[in-house]
Design a protein around this motif. Structure first.
Motif, PDB file in Angstrom:
ATOM      1  N   ILE A  59     -89.191  56.541  71.123  1.00 35.02           N
ATOM      2  CA  ILE A  59     -90.599  56.893  70.961  1.00 35.02           C
ATOM      3  C   ILE A  59     -90.672  58.338  70.472  1.00 35.02           C
ATOM      4  N   MET A  60     -91.373  58.529  69.363  1.00 35.89           N
ATOM      5  CA  MET A  60     -91.503  59.870  68.784  1.00 35.89           C
ATOM      6  C   MET A  60     -92.792  60.510  69.293  1.00 35.89           C
ATOM      7  N   VAL A  61     -92.644  61.661  69.955  1.00 29.55           N
ATOM      8  CA  VAL A  61     -93.806  62.421  70.436  1.00 29.55           C
ATOM      9  C   VAL A  61     -93.919  63.672  69.566  1.00 29.55           C
ATOM     10  N   LYS A  80     -89.569  65.231  80.820  1.00 28.85           N
ATOM     11  CA  LYS A  80     -88.308  64.998  81.525  1.00 28.85           C
ATOM     12  C   LYS A  80     -88.514  64.637  82.995  1.00 28.85           C
ATOM     13  N   SER A  81     -89.617  65.119  83.579  1.00 27.33           N
ATOM     14  CA  SER A  81     -89.873  64.824  85.000  1.00 27.33           C
ATOM     15  C   SER A  81     -90.559  63.471  85.196  1.00 27.33           C
ATOM     16  N   ASP A  82     -90.937  62.826  84.105  1.00 27.48           N
ATOM     17  CA  ASP A  82     -91.590  61.519  84.205  1.00 27.48           C
ATOM     18  C   ASP A  82     -90.570  60.468  84.648  1.00 27.48           C
ATOM     19  N   ARG A  83     -90.916  59.695  85.677  1.00 25.16           N
ATOM     20  CA  ARG A  83     -89.967  58.693  86.205  1.00 25.16           C
ATOM     21  C   ARG A  83     -89.690  57.570  85.214  1.00 25.16           C
ATOM     22  N   MET A  84     -90.553  57.381  84.218  1.00 28.74           N
ATOM     23  CA  MET A  84     -90.344  56.329  83.230  1.00 28.74           C
ATOM     24  C   MET A  84     -89.423  56.762  82.100  1.00 28.74           C
ATOM     25  N   VAL A  85     -89.095  58.048  82.078  1.00 27.76           N
ATOM     26  CA  VAL A  85     -88.305  58.587  80.960  1.00 27.76           C
ATOM     27  C   VAL A  85     -86.835  58.697  81.349  1.00 27.76           C
ATOM     28  N   ALA A  86     -85.969  58.163  80.461  1.00 30.77           N
ATOM     29  CA  ALA A  86     -84.530  58.258  80.707  1.00 30.77           C
ATOM     30  C   ALA A  86     -83.904  59.419  79.949  1.00 30.77           C
ATOM     31  N   GLY A  87     -84.469  59.776  78.793  1.00 29.16           N
ATOM     32  CA  GLY A  87     -83.891  60.858  78.004  1.00 29.16           C
ATOM     33  C   GLY A  87     -84.909  61.470  77.049  1.00 29.16           C
ATOM     34  N   VAL A  88     -84.774  62.794  76.832  1.00 34.16           N
ATOM     35  CA  VAL A  88     -85.672  63.510  75.915  1.00 34.16           C
ATOM     36  C   VAL A  88     -84.819  64.392  75.010  1.00 34.16           C
ATOM     37  N   LEU A  89     -85.038  64.269  73.723  1.00 41.52           N
ATOM     38  CA  LEU A  89     -84.302  65.084  72.753  1.00 41.52           C
ATOM     39  C   LEU A  89     -85.314  65.820  71.873  1.00 41.52           C
ATOM     40  N   PHE A  90     -85.194  67.164  71.815  1.00 42.85           N
ATOM     41  CA  PHE A  90     -86.122  67.958  71.007  1.00 42.85           C
ATOM     42  C   PHE A  90     -85.598  68.051  69.575  1.00 42.85           C
ATOM     43  N   ARG A 143    -100.828  57.140  77.755  1.00 38.72           N
ATOM     44  CA  ARG A 143    -100.944  58.260  78.706  1.00 38.72           C
ATOM     45  C   ARG A 143    -100.474  59.574  78.072  1.00 38.72           C
ATOM     46  N   VAL A 144     -99.334  59.508  77.362  1.00 35.61           N
ATOM     47  CA  VAL A 144     -98.781  60.728  76.760  1.00 35.61           C
ATOM     48  C   VAL A 144     -99.668  61.209  75.617  1.00 35.61           C
ATOM     49  N   GLN A 145    -100.322  60.253  74.946  1.00 36.34           N
ATOM     50  CA  GLN A 145    -101.176  60.599  73.821  1.00 36.34           C
ATOM     51  C   GLN A 145    -102.277  61.586  74.216  1.00 36.34           C
ATOM     52  N   THR A 146    -102.688  61.545  75.492  1.00 37.87           N
ATOM     53  CA  THR A 146    -103.778  62.415  75.961  1.00 37.87           C
ATOM     54  C   THR A 146    -103.285  63.773  76.470  1.00 37.87           C
ATOM     55  N   VAL A 150     -99.927  67.377  72.361  1.00 42.29           N
ATOM     56  CA  VAL A 150     -99.364  66.197  71.683  1.00 42.29           C
ATOM     57  C   VAL A 150    -100.277  65.818  70.516  1.00 42.29           C
ATOM     58  N   ALA A 151     -99.702  65.802  69.298  1.00 42.61           N
ATOM     59  CA  ALA A 151    -100.492  65.448  68.123  1.00 42.61           C
ATOM     60  C   ALA A 151    -100.518  63.942  67.902  1.00 42.61           C
ATOM     61  N   LYS A 152     -99.380  63.294  68.123  1.00 47.71           N
ATOM     62  CA  LYS A 152     -99.296  61.857  67.851  1.00 47.71           C
ATOM     63  C   LYS A 152     -98.080  61.277  68.555  1.00 47.71           C
ATOM     64  N   VAL A 153     -98.204  60.056  69.005  1.00 46.43           N
ATOM     65  CA  VAL A 153     -97.062  59.349  69.593  1.00 46.43           C
ATOM     66  C   VAL A 153     -96.831  58.102  68.754  1.00 46.43           C
ATOM     67  N   ASP A 154     -95.610  57.931  68.300  1.00 48.43           N
ATOM     68  CA  ASP A 154     -95.332  56.849  67.362  1.00 48.43           C
ATOM     69  C   ASP A 154     -94.127  56.030  67.847  1.00 48.43           C
ATOM     70  N   TYR A 155     -94.268  54.727  67.775  1.00 47.07           N
ATOM     71  CA  TYR A 155     -93.136  53.833  68.040  1.00 47.07           C
ATOM     72  C   TYR A 155     -93.441  52.488  67.400  1.00 47.07           C
ATOM     73  N   ASN A 156     -92.399  51.668  67.262  1.00 43.31           N
ATOM     74  CA  ASN A 156     -92.546  50.390  66.565  1.00 43.31           C
ATOM     75  C   ASN A 156     -92.995  49.314  67.547  1.00 43.31           C
TER      76      ASN A 156
END
Length: 299
Positions: A59-61, A80-90, A143-146, A150-156
């Motif tokens: 998911i691209m944030v 990174k502190s979100d329990r639903m997130v496994a990994g974050v790469l900047f 949720r992240v979109q708000t 955050v300008a946009k959240v994109d995923y397929n």
């Protein structure tokens, strides 16, 4: 203990007396369960492949241009502190530009006339395995979109939905085929037990006349059914393993499928043991059904 040995000996005697019927029942059960195993093996490998595909879903944030460095760090900590997130790469603006040029070298000239880098910085997010369903992913994105910055959240989303439907269809087909062929195995073993019952009707009547309980009469047939099921299941695993190895050899001999053998696997030992136990249960169920049909299983 002596009684248990007697019952086991009686079950063994039943199978030896009806040797041909026993062998036919084991072979038929083995081939029936092998058909179940083929679908189960196909399901396990397709499910595993679907899991690999889900792991690749990112998911691209995209962050807003005006967001300060402190705001970006705060957003990263929040993700990174979100329990639903496994990994974050900047991915910085410069990295995004470099990746664009590497992936689309023929179109890189399109950005040269713009002066400054138009690509935004972003976070590449991977969700935890328990939160990769279409609904969970959609809810997280909304949720992240708000969030601030955050300008946009994109995923397929379309690809995620297709993958989820595919997994659902595979599960339905596997369950349907498994139920049908398991019922066939129960019927086969049940008929074998019925033949043994009819062959020993006089002996059973004698046991009844001398006061033998129904449980005492039934247990050898229960044991016989469980043994037939376990033997049939073990033999079916042998057939499946042989077929699987031949399949791998064919893949390796065909050069264009080289490397595919590492993507498929046979059942682990734990599942093999579970299948033998399941075969034992089916055999036991076949015995119960057969005894009920001839009136011997009723209390």
């Amino acid at each position: 203990m002596r009684r248990l040995f007697y019952l086991v000996r009686e079950a063994w005697a039943n199978m030896r007396t009806n040797r041909t019927t026993t062998i036919v029942a084991i072979l038929t059960t083995a081939f029936t369960l092998a058909c179940v195993g083929i679908f189960l093996l196909l399901y396990v490998n397709l499910r595993s492949a679907a899991g690999w595909l889900q792991e690749d879903v990112k998911i691209m944030v995209y962050v807003e241009e005006r967001l300060s460095r402190e705001g970006m760090q705060e957003l990263e900590r929040t993700l990174k502190s979100d329990r639903m997130v496994a990994g974050v790469l900047f991915v910085s603006k410069e990295q995004a530009l470099g990746e664009f040029r590497a992936q689309f070298p023929a179109d890189s000239h399109l950005l040269e006339g713009l002066g400054e880098n138009p690509l935004p910085a972003s976070f590449v997010v991977t969700l935890a395995p328990n939160f990769r369903s279409p609904d969970a992913m959609k809810g997280w994105v909304e949720r992240v979109q708000t969030m601030e910055g955050v300008a946009k959240v994109d995923y397929n989303q379309e690809w995620i939905n297709v993958l989820a439907e595919l997994i659902g269809y595979i599960e339905l087909v596997a369950i349907g085929v498994g139920v049908l062929l398991s019922a066939a195995a129960v019927t086969i073993i049940g008929n074998t037990i019925r033949l043994a019952l009819f062959a020993r009707r006089e002996e059973i009547e004698i046991l009844r006349s001398i006061g033998a309980t129904r449980t005492f009469i039934r247990i050898p047939y229960f044991l016989e059914g469980a043994v037939l099921g376990a033997c049939g299941s073990a033999l079916s695993l042998g057939i499946l393993k042989l077929g699987f190895e031949l399949f791998l050899q064919q893949i390796q001999s065909a050069g264009r499928f080289s490397g595919m053998e590492s993507l498929v696997s046979f059942f682990p030992l734990s599942i093999c043991m579970a299948l033998v136990v399941a075969g034992m249960g089916l055999g036991f169920a076949g015995s119960v059904v057969s005894l009920l049909r001839v009136g011997e299983g009723r209390a």
